[in-house]
Design a protein around this motif. Sequence first.
Motif, PDB file in Angstrom:
ATOM      1  N   VAL A 109      -0.794  -6.805  -3.336  1.00 60.63           N
ATOM      2  CA  VAL A 109       0.486  -6.794  -4.049  1.00 60.63           C
ATOM      3  C   VAL A 109       0.719  -5.445  -4.725  1.00 60.63           C
ATOM      4  O   VAL A 109       1.832  -4.905  -4.711  1.00 60.63           O
ATOM      5  CB  VAL A 109       0.543  -7.951  -5.066  1.00 60.63           C
ATOM      6  CG1 VAL A 109       1.755  -7.815  -5.981  1.00 60.63           C
ATOM      7  CG2 VAL A 109       0.579  -9.301  -4.345  1.00 60.63           C
ATOM      8  N   THR A 110      -0.328  -4.877  -5.315  1.00 64.50           N
ATOM      9  CA  THR A 110      -0.213  -3.580  -5.977  1.00 64.50           C
ATOM     10  C   THR A 110       0.316  -2.516  -5.016  1.00 64.50           C
ATOM     11  O   THR A 110       1.119  -1.656  -5.396  1.00 64.50           O
ATOM     12  CB  THR A 110      -1.578  -3.144  -6.532  1.00 64.50           C
ATOM     13  OG1 THR A 110      -1.993  -4.077  -7.542  1.00 64.50           O
ATOM     14  CG2 THR A 110      -1.520  -1.751  -7.138  1.00 64.50           C
ATOM     15  N   SER A 111      -0.101  -2.574  -3.762  1.00 69.77           N
ATOM     16  CA  SER A 111       0.269  -1.547  -2.789  1.00 69.77           C
ATOM     17  C   SER A 111       1.747  -1.586  -2.416  1.00 69.77           C
ATOM     18  O   SER A 111       2.249  -0.655  -1.781  1.00 69.77           O
ATOM     19  CB  SER A 111      -0.588  -1.680  -1.524  1.00 69.77           C
ATOM     20  OG  SER A 111      -0.242  -2.846  -0.789  1.00 69.77           O
ATOM     21  N   ALA A 112       2.458  -2.647  -2.827  1.00 70.80           N
ATOM     22  CA  ALA A 112       3.897  -2.736  -2.535  1.00 70.80           C
ATOM     23  C   ALA A 112       4.725  -1.876  -3.488  1.00 70.80           C
ATOM     24  O   ALA A 112       5.902  -1.628  -3.240  1.00 70.80           O
ATOM     25  CB  ALA A 112       4.366  -4.188  -2.621  1.00 70.80           C
ATOM     26  N   SER A 113       4.114  -1.432  -4.576  1.00 75.15           N
ATOM     27  CA  SER A 113       4.828  -0.636  -5.581  1.00 75.15           C
ATOM     28  C   SER A 113       4.433   0.829  -5.480  1.00 75.15           C
ATOM     29  O   SER A 113       3.253   1.151  -5.298  1.00 75.15           O
ATOM     30  CB  SER A 113       4.520  -1.163  -6.982  1.00 75.15           C
ATOM     31  OG  SER A 113       4.967  -0.261  -7.976  1.00 75.15           O
ATOM     32  N   ALA A 160      11.092   4.732  -5.225  1.00 72.49           N
ATOM     33  CA  ALA A 160      10.769   3.312  -5.111  1.00 72.49           C
ATOM     34  C   ALA A 160       9.961   3.039  -3.860  1.00 72.49           C
ATOM     35  O   ALA A 160      10.209   3.620  -2.800  1.00 72.49           O
ATOM     36  CB  ALA A 160      12.041   2.476  -5.098  1.00 72.49           C
ATOM     37  N   GLY A 161       9.005   2.138  -3.980  1.00 69.62           N
ATOM     38  CA  GLY A 161       8.249   1.662  -2.837  1.00 69.62           C
ATOM     39  C   GLY A 161       8.893   0.429  -2.251  1.00 69.62           C
ATOM     40  O   GLY A 161      10.115   0.238  -2.346  1.00 69.62           O
ATOM     41  N   HIS A 162       8.081  -0.434  -1.675  1.00 66.91           N
ATOM     42  CA  HIS A 162       8.616  -1.646  -1.037  1.00 66.91           C
ATOM     43  C   HIS A 162       9.204  -2.609  -2.061  1.00 66.91           C
ATOM     44  O   HIS A 162      10.212  -3.263  -1.802  1.00 66.91           O
ATOM     45  CB  HIS A 162       7.512  -2.333  -0.232  1.00 66.91           C
ATOM     46  CG  HIS A 162       8.005  -3.444   0.630  1.00 66.91           C
ATOM     47  ND1 HIS A 162       8.822  -3.242   1.716  1.00 66.91           N
ATOM     48  CD2 HIS A 162       7.820  -4.790   0.546  1.00 66.91           C
ATOM     49  CE1 HIS A 162       9.110  -4.406   2.282  1.00 66.91           C
ATOM     50  NE2 HIS A 162       8.516  -5.356   1.591  1.00 66.91           N
ATOM     51  N   LEU A 163       8.574  -2.698  -3.218  1.00 66.83           N
ATOM     52  CA  LEU A 163       9.079  -3.582  -4.283  1.00 66.83           C
ATOM     53  C   LEU A 163      10.119  -2.821  -5.105  1.00 66.83           C
ATOM     54  O   LEU A 163       9.883  -2.450  -6.255  1.00 66.83           O
ATOM     55  CB  LEU A 163       7.933  -4.053  -5.182  1.00 66.83           C
ATOM     56  CG  LEU A 163       7.322  -5.415  -4.851  1.00 66.83           C
ATOM     57  CD1 LEU A 163       6.218  -5.746  -5.845  1.00 66.83           C
ATOM     58  CD2 LEU A 163       8.378  -6.527  -4.863  1.00 66.83           C
ATOM     59  N   VAL A 164      11.274  -2.610  -4.518  1.00 71.15           N
ATOM     60  CA  VAL A 164      12.333  -1.843  -5.186  1.00 71.15           C
ATOM     61  C   VAL A 164      12.743  -2.519  -6.492  1.00 71.15           C
ATOM     62  O   VAL A 164      13.065  -1.849  -7.481  1.00 71.15           O
ATOM     63  CB  VAL A 164      13.557  -1.697  -4.262  1.00 71.15           C
ATOM     64  CG1 VAL A 164      14.599  -0.792  -4.891  1.00 71.15           C
ATOM     65  CG2 VAL A 164      13.148  -1.142  -2.909  1.00 71.15           C
ATOM     66  N   GLN A 165      12.721  -3.851  -6.521  1.00 68.19           N
ATOM     67  CA  GLN A 165      13.135  -4.583  -7.726  1.00 68.19           C
ATOM     68  C   GLN A 165      12.281  -4.221  -8.931  1.00 68.19           C
ATOM     69  O   GLN A 165      12.758  -4.265 -10.071  1.00 68.19           O
ATOM     70  CB  GLN A 165      13.038  -6.108  -7.499  1.00 68.19           C
ATOM     71  CG  GLN A 165      13.836  -6.626  -6.331  1.00 68.19           C
ATOM     72  CD  GLN A 165      12.996  -6.770  -5.085  1.00 68.19           C
ATOM     73  OE1 GLN A 165      12.152  -5.922  -4.797  1.00 68.19           O
ATOM     74  NE2 GLN A 165      13.220  -7.833  -4.332  1.00 68.19           N
ATOM     75  N   GLU A 166      11.021  -3.884  -8.695  1.00 72.86           N
ATOM     76  CA  GLU A 166      10.119  -3.526  -9.784  1.00 72.86           C
ATOM     77  C   GLU A 166      10.111  -2.020 -10.038  1.00 72.86           C
ATOM     78  O   GLU A 166      10.005  -1.574 -11.174  1.00 72.86           O
ATOM     79  CB  GLU A 166       8.688  -4.008  -9.481  1.00 72.86           C
ATOM     80  CG  GLU A 166       8.555  -5.510  -9.255  1.00 72.86           C
ATOM     81  CD  GLU A 166       8.879  -6.338 -10.489  1.00 72.86           C
ATOM     82  OE1 GLU A 166       8.889  -5.792 -11.614  1.00 72.86           O
ATOM     83  OE2 GLU A 166       9.133  -7.547 -10.329  1.00 72.86           O
ATOM     84  N   ASP A 167      10.232  -1.229  -8.972  1.00 80.90           N
ATOM     85  CA  ASP A 167      10.130   0.230  -9.102  1.00 80.90           C
ATOM     86  C   ASP A 167      11.418   0.871  -9.614  1.00 80.90           C
ATOM     87  O   ASP A 167      11.376   1.877 -10.328  1.00 80.90           O
ATOM     88  CB  ASP A 167       9.775   0.854  -7.754  1.00 80.90           C
ATOM     89  CG  ASP A 167       8.307   0.650  -7.378  1.00 80.90           C
ATOM     90  OD1 ASP A 167       7.545   0.139  -8.212  1.00 80.90           O
ATOM     91  OD2 ASP A 167       7.935   0.999  -6.234  1.00 80.90           O
ATOM     92  N   ALA A 168      12.561   0.325  -9.214  1.00 76.99           N
ATOM     93  CA  ALA A 168      13.846   0.940  -9.574  1.00 76.99           C
ATOM     94  C   ALA A 168      14.916  -0.126  -9.773  1.00 76.99           C
ATOM     95  O   ALA A 168      15.937  -0.142  -9.077  1.00 76.99           O
ATOM     96  CB  ALA A 168      14.269   1.927  -8.489  1.00 76.99           C
ATOM     97  N   PRO A 169      14.716  -1.036 -10.733  1.00 75.55           N
ATOM     98  CA  PRO A 169      15.655  -2.154 -10.902  1.00 75.55           C
ATOM     99  C   PRO A 169      17.070  -1.714 -11.262  1.00 75.55           C
ATOM    100  O   PRO A 169      18.045  -2.309 -10.779  1.00 75.55           O
ATOM    101  CB  PRO A 169      15.025  -2.996 -12.011  1.00 75.55           C
ATOM    102  CG  PRO A 169      14.089  -2.063 -12.732  1.00 75.55           C
ATOM    103  CD  PRO A 169      13.593  -1.114 -11.692  1.00 75.55           C
TER     104      PRO A 169
END
Length: 274
Positions: free
Chosen positions: A164-168, A253-262
């Motif tokens: 999961v960490t690698s998605a950010s 932003a990485g794959h988890l855009v919602q967390e990286d760049a909301p």
Amino acid sequence: MQDWTLRETYQSQSGEVRWDVLGSDDADPVVLLHGTPFSSYVWRGVARALATTHRVYVWDMPGYGTSEMSDGQDVSLAAQGKVFTELLAHWGLDEPSVVAHDFGGAVSLRAHLLHGARYRRLALVDPVALAPWGSPFFRLVGANATVFEQLPPALHAALVREYVTSASHRGLHPATLDALVEPWLGEAGQPAFYRQIAQADQRYTDEVQGRYGELSLPVLICWGAEDTWIPIEKGRELAGLVPGSRLHPIAGAGHLVQEDAPAELTAALLGFLS
């Protein structure tokens, strides 16, 4: 799960679905779909922001988050597309706007192209949509799911946390990481994690990939510029296949855009949905 609770339930063909709705009853509806191995929790901030102007529906797919996890459960893309179509009918939504991330992108595309679900507009965020997909790790687990299910709980938890960490790209707050990992722990969660990977099959996107040229609604494609799970080149390829679509890269932003760049993602979605 921290400050995010889905209050409603729906009994689908793949098990009980937890869902909720935010915003005014008379506002334009928008439905948010999560990806894997995530849940509606990743949409919490974006959902609350969109709810100031829209009626926002959120749900955990069967086998994910707070929805049912059970032995023998069908959590494949094929099943999720049917469940989503069922849910739209249950909600009485004839033509909502749809925002779909990762695996949810494939779910929304299958529901629209194969099951007749109609959308006003479709925003895809780093979607699973084009072959080939699946990281080497994903393929390794998929081919050996029964072996991985037997990992000691502590080793399993470490594996899921690292994955999961690698998605950010920017790194996840410890409390956020805990919330994303928690559904996959314990007697139900550990086998559910490997079940959803074992059932992930590229043929479910192969069935619709050749039909993206049929999409005749407004389509926005948002993509984390630093996505290492599905590189932005796939976004450019997808934009070339969907008539009239627009690719919106999101820097940093990485794959988890919602967390990286909301904030950046919310701004792009509000502009598109309006």
